[in-house]
Enzyme design. Sequence first.
Site, PDB file in Angstrom:
ATOM      1  CE  LYS A 126      -4.096   1.959   2.724  1.00  0.00           C
ATOM      2  NZ  LYS A 126      -4.809   1.787   3.926  1.00  0.00           N
ATOM      3  CB  SER A 182      -8.249   3.533   2.842  1.00  0.00           C
ATOM      4  OG  SER A 182      -7.452   2.994   3.683  1.00  0.00           O
ATOM      5  CB  SER A 221      -8.581   1.115   5.517  1.00  0.00           C
ATOM      6  OG  SER A 221      -9.004   2.037   5.716  1.00  0.00           O
TER       7      SER A 221
END
Lengths: 494, 95
Positions: free
Chosen positions: A79, A159, A183
């Site tokens: 990420k 997210s 997330s």
Amino acid sequence: MSVDLHRLTLAEAKKGLAAREFRAVELTEASIAQMECHRALNAFITETPEQALAMAKAADERIAKGEAGPLEGIPIAVKDLFCTKGIRTTAASNILGNFVPPYESTVTKKLWEAGAVCLGKTSLDQFGMGSANLNSAFGLVKSPWTRPSDAKPLVPGGSSGGSAVAVAARMCLAATGTDTGGSIRQPAAYTGITGIKPTYGRCSRFGIIAYASSLDQAGAFARNVRDSAILLQAMAGHDPNDSTSADLPVPDFTAGIGKSLKGLKIGIPKEYRVEGLSPEIDRLWQQGADWLRAQGAEVKEVSLPHSRYALATYYIIAPAEVSSNLARYDGMRYGLRVEGRNLTETYEKSRGAGFGDEAKRRIMIGTYVLSAGYYDAYYVKAQKVRRILVNNFRKVFEEVDAVLAPTTPTPAFRIGEEPDDPVAMYLNDVFTVTANLTGLPGMSVPAGLSSDGLPLGLQIMGKPWDEPTVLQIGAALEEAAQFNTLPYGIEARA
Amino acid sequence: MAIDKATVAKIAHLARLEVPEEQQEHLAKELSGILGWVEQLGEVNTDAVEPLRSVMPITQDWRADEVTDGNRREDVLANAPAQQDGYFVVPKVVE
């Protein structure tokens, strides 16, 4: 053989590499080919294929010498909230846009030391703020799933949407995420994969771009429970650079996988049967309870009486921490600078141009709830309710070993059909924020399909530091659910 | 708590965020909606409750007061929007 390498699980790939059935370079090439094939999904902000191949080559050499680490030669995605030395790290924002970290986050450092191969940096909702991956300065991310009845693109959740898509679309074997309010677990549920957020303090936050520091925690995405346990194992552990990381031994996360649930007690929190919960998710939840019972667990209803206040508590505490954490972006030492007529105007213009709408909303809410005259009414009040939520769980854990709940109230929605009202959007996280507010480990396991063919997840929350039990129950659900549907677009290419 | 346009402008300034005037009305509505919604916490009796600041009871360790890093000027300056002679260049701060 090589055409199918990208479909292997992480555990299978480890075995194949150890048995010299294929090389890490071949495995990495298979992942890179998938990344190219699925570029339209926009899962990556920065691809690093050359670095990946160099790392894979080095991994092959270590394997040949018998020096393989626990993730040797395994291609993963990261990420874009983890700082990676020499690789652009953006937080999906314009304000960091071309930031190239001069240091490595502790979690990614551990992964590279374990032998993992970096395929690139995945997209996210800016700074981790969002539940649909629509808030990225680098464009929205599409789920590899569509409803079989039409081909309209769906959100992957957020997210950590890019990481979830990269795993679901078989571009990598596993991926890192961060989870501040859901997330990892929510995008895992939306994309039919497994995602775990460990106990707060299990992984170091050093080098992870801060969103809400008392809630942020790194975790793992993979295609099954065992793979996520293997990845998490390599990420976890104490770090002197993060004073909130726990100086506790890290247990073997795979220890309970495959074991009988006999003797375990699992709670069904009655307050989670909320308004707006899709009836088919409610049914799947019942089904999950039956599966666990059939495998020897004692399943009983429990009460977490203040659950309905978790989301509002989160939306005071998280923005308050945002307004403080994001104050560092001032356009002076790094990041975007937009010149104004004086210093204050330069700050205002840089931040106005550099942050997206959701980041701005949360900075504003946070600034307001921390401002003179409102601090006690909002922020301290939320901290008090947060303690009540922790106490709710403490009491329930006197009766049961873990709690079973849905991950999300609905399946993924279509891009363009997201609610306009920010509060309606926040409801996506209604079942996940509690684990962050209470610091507890939580994981989502794909457990079934909705009537229109989309993946649905079930969530297990466990006691502090008890990830092995969470993973054990997750594996039991996985075994019973036998979820093996591939995203339809991926299936078609088989 | 309903937030008006003037309050939006004030918070934006406190947060050093440029919010163009034409967006302030809309933002006032959104922020009022969010704040109105979080005010449901008023229903919870918290009279005898201590605020929670640290979610896991972790004792923080002391460490030796030793220099462990430094002499990395090039690294520190590498991402600067403007630099000169080994320094950050910033707008004039003192008139």
